[in-house]
Design a protein around this motif. Structure first.
Motif, PDB file in Angstrom:
ATOM      1  N   THR A 110      14.767 -33.481   8.760  1.00 24.02           N
ATOM      2  CA  THR A 110      14.824 -32.093   9.199  1.00 24.02           C
ATOM      3  C   THR A 110      13.417 -31.565   9.455  1.00 24.02           C
ATOM      4  N   SER A 111      13.264 -30.844  10.563  1.00 23.59           N
ATOM      5  CA  SER A 111      11.984 -30.233  10.920  1.00 23.59           C
ATOM      6  C   SER A 111      12.081 -28.723  10.802  1.00 23.59           C
ATOM      7  N   SER A 112      11.008 -28.103  10.364  1.00 25.13           N
ATOM      8  CA  SER A 112      10.943 -26.645  10.323  1.00 25.13           C
ATOM      9  C   SER A 112      10.574 -26.084  11.688  1.00 25.13           C
ATOM     10  N   ARG A 113       9.881 -26.888  12.482  1.00 24.92           N
ATOM     11  CA  ARG A 113       9.521 -26.519  13.853  1.00 24.92           C
ATOM     12  C   ARG A 113       9.202 -27.795  14.616  1.00 24.92           C
ATOM     13  N   VAL A 114       9.306 -27.698  15.939  1.00 24.05           N
ATOM     14  CA  VAL A 114       8.986 -28.819  16.814  1.00 24.05           C
ATOM     15  C   VAL A 114       8.153 -28.283  17.971  1.00 24.05           C
ATOM     16  N   ILE A 115       7.101 -29.015  18.299  1.00 22.23           N
ATOM     17  CA  ILE A 115       6.184 -28.590  19.362  1.00 22.23           C
ATOM     18  C   ILE A 115       5.978 -29.755  20.325  1.00 22.23           C
ATOM     19  N   ASN A 116       6.037 -29.462  21.626  1.00 21.02           N
ATOM     20  CA  ASN A 116       5.716 -30.452  22.653  1.00 21.02           C
ATOM     21  C   ASN A 116       4.298 -30.224  23.153  1.00 21.02           C
ATOM     22  N   LEU A 117       3.536 -31.302  23.255  1.00 23.80           N
ATOM     23  CA  LEU A 117       2.222 -31.273  23.883  1.00 23.80           C
ATOM     24  C   LEU A 117       2.348 -31.983  25.225  1.00 23.80           C
ATOM     25  N   TYR A 118       2.159 -31.246  26.299  1.00 22.66           N
ATOM     26  CA  TYR A 118       2.203 -31.820  27.640  1.00 22.66           C
ATOM     27  C   TYR A 118       0.781 -32.198  28.027  1.00 22.66           C
ATOM     28  N   MET A 119       0.563 -33.491  28.196  1.00 22.06           N
ATOM     29  CA  MET A 119      -0.764 -33.994  28.521  1.00 22.06           C
ATOM     30  C   MET A 119      -0.965 -33.946  30.030  1.00 22.06           C
ATOM     31  N   LEU A 120      -2.217 -33.879  30.461  1.00 23.21           N
ATOM     32  CA  LEU A 120      -2.516 -33.923  31.885  1.00 23.21           C
ATOM     33  C   LEU A 120      -2.154 -35.303  32.434  1.00 23.21           C
ATOM     34  N   PRO A 121      -1.647 -35.377  33.653  1.00 19.87           N
ATOM     35  CA  PRO A 121      -1.378 -36.691  34.250  1.00 19.87           C
ATOM     36  C   PRO A 121      -2.670 -37.501  34.355  1.00 19.87           C
ATOM     37  N   GLN A 122      -2.572 -38.801  34.191  1.00 19.51           N
ATOM     38  CA  GLN A 122      -3.751 -39.656  34.236  1.00 19.51           C
ATOM     39  C   GLN A 122      -4.441 -39.636  35.590  1.00 19.51           C
ATOM     40  N   ASN A 123      -3.679 -39.444  36.655  1.00 22.57           N
ATOM     41  CA  ASN A 123      -4.277 -39.451  37.987  1.00 22.57           C
ATOM     42  C   ASN A 123      -4.715 -38.050  38.433  1.00 22.57           C
ATOM     43  N   ASN A 124      -4.651 -37.076  37.516  1.00 24.70           N
ATOM     44  CA  ASN A 124      -5.024 -35.682  37.772  1.00 24.70           C
ATOM     45  C   ASN A 124      -4.218 -35.037  38.893  1.00 24.70           C
ATOM     46  N   ASN A 125      -3.080 -35.638  39.239  1.00 21.93           N
ATOM     47  CA  ASN A 125      -2.169 -35.068  40.214  1.00 21.93           C
ATOM     48  C   ASN A 125      -1.230 -34.133  39.470  1.00 21.93           C
ATOM     49  N   VAL A 126      -1.240 -32.859  39.796  1.00 20.82           N
ATOM     50  CA  VAL A 126      -0.444 -31.868  39.072  1.00 20.82           C
ATOM     51  C   VAL A 126       1.027 -32.246  39.047  1.00 20.82           C
ATOM     52  N   ASP A 127       1.506 -32.904  40.095  1.00 23.62           N
ATOM     53  CA  ASP A 127       2.906 -33.308  40.162  1.00 23.62           C
ATOM     54  C   ASP A 127       3.149 -34.677  39.524  1.00 23.62           C
ATOM     55  N   GLY A 128       2.100 -35.304  39.003  1.00 24.67           N
ATOM     56  CA  GLY A 128       2.228 -36.637  38.429  1.00 24.67           C
ATOM     57  C   GLY A 128       2.961 -36.638  37.102  1.00 24.67           C
ATOM     58  N   HIS A 129       3.427 -37.809  36.715  1.00 22.67           N
ATOM     59  CA  HIS A 129       4.104 -37.940  35.432  1.00 22.67           C
ATOM     60  C   HIS A 129       3.063 -37.951  34.315  1.00 22.67           C
ATOM     61  N   ARG A 130       3.466 -37.428  33.195  1.00 20.58           N
ATOM     62  CA  ARG A 130       2.539 -37.227  32.085  1.00 20.58           C
ATOM     63  C   ARG A 130       3.160 -37.721  30.786  1.00 20.58           C
ATOM     64  N   ASN A 131       2.329 -37.922  29.797  1.00 21.09           N
ATOM     65  CA  ASN A 131       2.821 -38.182  28.449  1.00 21.09           C
ATOM     66  C   ASN A 131       3.153 -36.847  27.797  1.00 21.09           C
ATOM     67  N   VAL A 132       4.234 -36.855  27.042  1.00 16.04           N
ATOM     68  CA  VAL A 132       4.620 -35.679  26.269  1.00 16.04           C
ATOM     69  C   VAL A 132       4.742 -36.121  24.814  1.00 16.04           C
ATOM     70  N   VAL A 133       3.927 -35.518  23.953  1.00 12.36           N
ATOM     71  CA  VAL A 133       3.934 -35.812  22.526  1.00 12.36           C
ATOM     72  C   VAL A 133       4.726 -34.709  21.841  1.00 12.36           C
ATOM     73  N   THR A 134       5.782 -35.110  21.126  1.00  8.24           N
ATOM     74  CA  THR A 134       6.604 -34.159  20.399  1.00  8.24           C
ATOM     75  C   THR A 134       6.279 -34.283  18.920  1.00  8.24           C
ATOM     76  N   ILE A 135       5.858 -33.174  18.316  1.00  9.77           N
ATOM     77  CA  ILE A 135       5.473 -33.147  16.907  1.00  9.77           C
ATOM     78  C   ILE A 135       6.505 -32.350  16.125  1.00  9.77           C
ATOM     79  N   GLY A 136       7.117 -32.998  15.150  1.00  9.74           N
ATOM     80  CA  GLY A 136       8.040 -32.330  14.243  1.00  9.74           C
ATOM     81  C   GLY A 136       7.340 -32.060  12.925  1.00  9.74           C
ATOM     82  N   PHE A 137       7.464 -30.834  12.442  1.00  8.13           N
ATOM     83  CA  PHE A 137       6.875 -30.466  11.149  1.00  8.13           C
ATOM     84  C   PHE A 137       7.952 -30.687  10.098  1.00  8.13           C
ATOM     85  N   ILE A 138       7.786 -31.724   9.274  1.00 10.20           N
ATOM     86  CA  ILE A 138       8.811 -32.095   8.294  1.00 10.20           C
ATOM     87  C   ILE A 138       9.031 -30.946   7.323  1.00 10.20           C
ATOM     88  N   GLU A 139      10.307 -30.656   7.109  1.00 14.36           N
ATOM     89  CA  GLU A 139      10.681 -29.524   6.237  1.00 14.36           C
ATOM     90  C   GLU A 139      10.579 -29.904   4.774  1.00 14.36           C
TER      91      GLU A 139
END
Length: 139
Positions: A110-139
């Motif tokens: 169970t998480s008390s909150r969850v946050i997504n970090l949207y990283m910049l695309p590696q090719n610096n193309n705004v429409d490019g695919h990116r890594n998304v890191v999801t952080i769960g704060f354990i309750e």
């Protein structure tokens, strides 16, 4: 959400001692998030996070992990294998921080909150695919 607010939330979670659980490019993300789909990691667990020196690297690690036993033969505490696990995020490459709603089934614990970090695309193309890191704060 701003990086300063994220920093405060991470600090509070560190102080609570409850830890973090992390997904990379979770299958729970909407298709419109433009996340990478070729690699997904799920349910990585860390006891704490901190900034590394004078860098822009946020480090998740397990250096606060307690021993799981004691080997009297060698007079040493025993730790689980994942004690050496770590993950690094360059905060200078974060494009957006999002507080997630409806995250009840994203993680095993169970998480008390969850946050997504949207990283910049590696090719610096705004429409490019990116890594998304999801952080769960354990309750």
């Amino acid at each position: 959400m701003e990086l300063t607010e994220l920093s405060n939330l991470l600090k509070e979670q560190n102080e609570s001692g409850k830890g973090f659980q992390i997904h990379l490019n979770s299958g729970n993300l909407d298709e419109k998030s433009q996340h990478n789909t070729d690699v997904e990691f799920g349910d990585l667990y860390f006891t704490n996070c901190r900034m590394l020196g004078n860098t822009t690297l946020l480090s998740f690690g397990n250096n606060e992990k307690k021993p799981v036993g004691f080997n009297e033969e060698i007079n040493q505490p025993l730790y689980p294998m994942e004690i050496n696990s770590s993950m690094f995020i360059d905060i200078a490459r974060i494009e957006a921080v999002e507080a997630v709603e409806n995250f009840e089934d994203w993680f095993i614990f169970t998480s008390s909150r969850v946050i997504n970090l949207y990283m910049l695309p590696q090719n610096n193309n705004v429409d490019g695919h990116r890594n998304v890191v999801t952080i769960g704060f354990i309750e």
